[in-house]
Design an enzyme around this catalytic site. Structure first.
Site, short mmCIF file in Angstrom:
data_model
loop_
_atom_site.label_atom_id
_atom_site.label_comp_id
_atom_site.label_asym_id
_atom_site.label_seq_id
_atom_site.Cartn_x
_atom_site.Cartn_y
_atom_site.Cartn_z
N GLU A 95 10.78 0.69 9.91
CA GLU A 95 11.76 1.75 9.65
C GLU A 95 11.03 3.04 9.97
OE1 GLU A 95 13.32 4.65 8.51
OE2 GLU A 95 13.26 4.11 6.39
N CYS A 104 13.59 10.60 6.64
CA CYS A 104 13.65 10.00 7.98
C CYS A 104 15.05 10.12 8.59
CB CYS A 104 13.20 8.55 7.94
SG CYS A 104 14.03 7.61 6.66
N LYS A 121 0.84 -1.20 0.00
CA LYS A 121 0.00 0.00 0.00
C LYS A 121 0.88 1.25 0.00
CE LYS A 121 -1.80 2.46 3.27
NZ LYS A 121 -1.62 3.80 2.69
N GLU A 146 10.63 14.81 15.79
CA GLU A 146 10.91 14.80 14.36
C GLU A 146 9.99 15.81 13.69
OE1 GLU A 146 9.69 11.23 12.14
OE2 GLU A 146 11.59 11.34 11.08
#
Ligand code: NAI
Length: 792
Positions: free
Chosen positions: A267, A301, A193, A398
């Site tokens: 991840e 990331c 997906k 983040e």
């Protein structure tokens, strides 16, 4: 006008990439995109929802995406399951040819793919054309090689089955390639997906799969948002989930898959340090920073979002960065001459604004250059934040945008401490012209990647993935292949692990050390259990053989603390560790008869079987000692002027929960590889036969094992395990117990996202080769890739 005046007055003219042929393709799908299931384009069965995809640079409508419901995910999983037997049994060469066909077709359609990616995501065409698409092709090439070499290089491994993959929007094509290539190379079939903001290139890729002749059902693409992802995550016929995205969703997936027997790789996010020492090439570091945090608008990331700079050069470096940013060009991502494109979606833009706003409220100083901003579209300027501390929200969270925080340090140790002062551990970048210093700090940083004097380098041969809350598992390289494979015949499913504790029916066995209560073993010392309670240990016919401490939550915490303090073992040389383990083996063999007799009286096995168990335990210690200096990493040679040192680092603090079967051998088989790889362990021995482990610590005490390397807490397996699984300082947990216990471990370890290795209630044949070897060593280590560029 002299040359210098010409240079000073020159400015870039727009150089937009042609995109009409991509718009034509989009128009050809104006009725909306369907789902790609079993090699066909199908409309959702019942779901009527759709998602409109927009160009974030202009707000223009691009296309309508279908939202797959649970029934569509069922159909995709069924198609993949149907295709699996044939695909997994194809000779490696046949699969390799399919992967090669995909690599070639990506190269041939590279321009189309990069334009479509830029339209859908907002990233500069310079990046999608020169970075994303070539890396996608490289990934399929590299994994064509793994398909080809599977039989030679991974002969004891086999494919898992149907793999569910959920990917984010920041590198839509690249993340798709990272997921699909290793999965199908290994022989799995996938249901993938894409992210809801950026599904278009995955749908175009599905068309390429048809063109390349990929058999129906091997690759299925279902579109939709989080709910569709959740259907995949929870599907019972899926053997593995691979996810890249936010830490919050990663944690949800860890909990949702607990006990389902699914393999999992996550991840997740990062807050990666970018460390500049005084002796760095400062101009190089400035360019590195531009790449680290302004590449892909900072929506990366592994973005180097925390600049840590040595105090003496901080002002100079910041000044240079400001000058560089003042020349930044923001604008149409299809323009080949722009530096920064658009943020993926207004929701993400709001998130960035909100976090920076909160930073400002806390007193952070926000600096943004006075550069021209496009009048419309989803843009955010490059941003530099000073006057922050490790506790500031903008340093902790983040942001996933073009925002850099700046802090200074004075010593190497302080740099490493600040770098590690985060719950994440994905990547880092270290700048120094002194190779000793750079490698020293690289070894101290807890992150899956360290780039020395470079940043944001990726290659299919170099495993990528995180430490700590950045997730677990690697993508790329051989380590990435293992994530899509399982060891053949690893478990004996017909036998259980646990032996019920009988009721005391006989008088105490006075000949066997009654009144001696074995204590816990913590920090190299025998430690009375915190609660003061003891538990009886009975022989098979119900005689009281002795007592052990009933450990509790506090004992586990003390044991973790003792393991934490003894970090020296993790940095000791492999030779030193091997010597200690050989010495343990020697001391066990001195006491072989006594240990065998103890096994007979405690477990009721024959003398011969007990002797064989002790002999095998000695052999296993020898194996672990042998491996200590042989389970080495690799040196990769990625296709840029770099070497990447893939180092196998210990996990750190390991929780080990032992089964009851073969209580000496299983205990030794688990602690020995953990020690050999440099871990410090907190061990919960067999609940039924704990006296074997408490006898064993007398051997450890006489074998020069440093305090805190092995800590043993006896008592109720499940409650002690729960504390261990929840403990944030424990980096990984191995569990050999019941199926319910395995589920609990996976669920409870979601908090700090520790890596878990559970047996799902199955037993291992400890006497066979499945009781040792590389499988254990891989679970005891995590790969760190240190990239070292050389030359100009
Ligand atoms: P997200 O984690 O929600 O989305 C990533 C993928 O997961 C998408 O395909 C999404 O549809 C899917 N997803 C969402 N909820 C799910 C669920 N319950 N079950 C299964 N799949 C689910 O990320 P989002 O909301 O798009 O971005 C939010 C923040 O996450 C960003 O600001 C950034 O901090 C972080 N992020 C990190 C990424 C990374 O590469 N580490 C990538 C994307 C986002």
């Amino acid at each position: 006008m002299n040359i210098s005046e010409i240079f000073n007055s020159m400015s870039y003219g727009p150089a937009p990439e042609q995109s009409d042929y991509v718009h034509d393709w989009l128009k050809s799908h104006k009725e909306g995109f369907k789902l790609y299931i079993n090699g066909k384009w199908v409309a959702p069965k019942t779901s009527e929802a759709t998602i409109d995809s927009h160009n974030p640079a202009t707000g223009d409508y691009l296309g309508r995406i279908a939202v797959a419901g649970a029934d569509d995910v069922d159909a995709a999983v069924a198609a993949a399951a149907k295709a699996f037997p044939k695909w997994s049994k194809l000779p490696g060469h046949a699969r390799a040819k399919h992967l090669y066909a995909l690599a070639r077709i990506i190269q041939k359609t590279g321009r189309f793919l990069s334009v479509l990616e830029t339209l859908d995501n907002g990233k500069p065409i310079r990046e999608s054309r020169d970075i994303d698409v070539p890396l996608v092709a490289r990934h399929f090439y590299h994994h064509a090689g793994w398909a080809q070499l599977m039989d030679q290089e991974l002969p004891d491994q086999e494919a898992l089955g149907v793999v569910g993959q959920v990917i984010p929007w920041n590198f839509p094509l690249l993340m798709m390639a990272w997921k699909i290539a290793p999965a199908i190379a290994a022989g799995n079939c996938v249901v993938l997906k894409p992210a809801e903001y950026t599904s278009l290139t995955a749908l175009y890729f599905a068309e390429l799969c048809e063109e390349a002749g990929i058999p129906p059902g091997v690759i299925n693409i279902v579109t939709g948002a989080g709910e569709t992802g959740s259907h995949i995550v929870n599907h019972p016929d899926i053997a593995k989930i691979a996810f890249t995205g936010s830490t919050g969703v990663g944690r949800y997936i860890r909990e949702a898959t607990a006990g389902a027997g699914k393999k999992l790789t996550l991840e997740l996010g990062g807050k990666s340090p970018f460390i500049v020492f005084e002796d760095a090439d400062i101009d190089g570091a400035v360019e590195g920073l531009v790449d680290a945090i302004w590449f892909n608008q900072g929506q990366v990331c592994c973005a180097g979002s925390r600049l840590l700079v040595e105090e003496g050069i901080a002002d100079r470096l910041i000044e240079k960065v400001k000058i560089r940013l003042s020349k930044f060009r923001l604008g149409n991502p299809l323009d080949k001459a722009i530096d920064m494109g658009a943020i993926v979606d207004p929701i993400q833009l709001d998130r960035i604004k909100s976090l920076v706003g909160k930073g400002a409220e806390e007193g952070a100083e926000i600096w943004q250059p006075d550069v021209a901003m496009p009048a419309e579209g989803c843009y955010y300027p490059p941003t530099l934040i000073t006057n922050v501390s490790p506790a500031s929200i903008v340093v902790r969270e983040e942001i996933f945008g073009p925002v850099l925080t700046v802090m200074t340090f004075r010593t190497l140790q302080e740099a490493a401490d600040l770098a590690n002062n985060t719950r994440f551990g994905l990547a880092s970048s270290v700048w120094s012209e002194n190779i000793n210093r750079a490698l020293e700090v690289s070894s101290m940083i807890k992150a899956g990647v360290v780039w020395v004097n470079t940043t944001n380098q990726f290659d299919a041969a170099c495993g990528f993935g995180g430490y700590r809350e950045s997730g677990f598992g690697r993508e790329g390289g051989k380590e990435g292949m293992y994530e899509y494979l399982k060891t053949k015949n690893e478990w004996l499913t017909e036998k259980g692990n646990l032996v019920p504790v009988p009721k005391a029916t006989k008088p105490a066995d006075n000949g066997n050390g009654l009144d001696r209560t074995a204590k816990n073993y913590i920090g190299g010392k025998q430690a009375r259990p915190d609660g003061g309670n003891t538990l009886p240990v009975l022989s098979p016919d119900g005689k009281l053989m002795g007592r052990v401490g009933e450990g509790n939550r506090k004992d586990i915490r003390n044991a973790v603390e003792a393991a934490y303090k003894n970090a020296g073992w993790s940095s000791a040389t492999a030779h030193t560790r091997a010597q200690v383990i050989y010495y343990i083996a020697e001391n066990l063999s001195y006491r072989a008869e006594e240990m065998a007799a103890r096994l007979v009286s405690l477990t009721g096995v024959s003398k011969k079987a007990a002797q064989a168990e002790v002999d095998m335990a000695v052999s296993r210690l020898f194996s672990a000692a042998g491996w200590a200096d042989k389970f080495d990493g690799l040196v990769h040679t990625p296709p840029v002027k770099n070497v990447a040192l893939a180092v196998n680092e210990p996990m750190g603090i390991l929780g080990i929960v032992c089964p009851d079967v073969m209580p000496l051998l299983s205990f030794v088989s688990l602690i020995a590889p953990a020690m050999a790889m440099g871990n410090r362990s907190v061990v919960i021995p067999s609940e039924r036969y704990p006296l074997i482990a408490t006898d064993f610590y007398q051997i450890l005490e006489t074998s020069d094992l440093p305090a805190g390397v092995i800590n043993i807490v006896t008592g109720d397996r499940e409650s002690l395990t729960k504390t261990l699984a929840q403990h944030d300082q424990v980096d990984a947990i191995w569990y050999h117990g019941s199926k319910a216990g395995s589920e609990m471990v996976e669920r409870e370890s979601a908090h700090n996202l520790k890596r878990s290795w559970v047996n799902d209630g199955r037993a291992r044949d400890w006497m066979s080769s499945h009781g040792e070897g590389r499988r254990f060593l891989r679970e005891a280590t995590q790969v760190k890739n240190i990239w070292l560029p050389y030359g100009d």
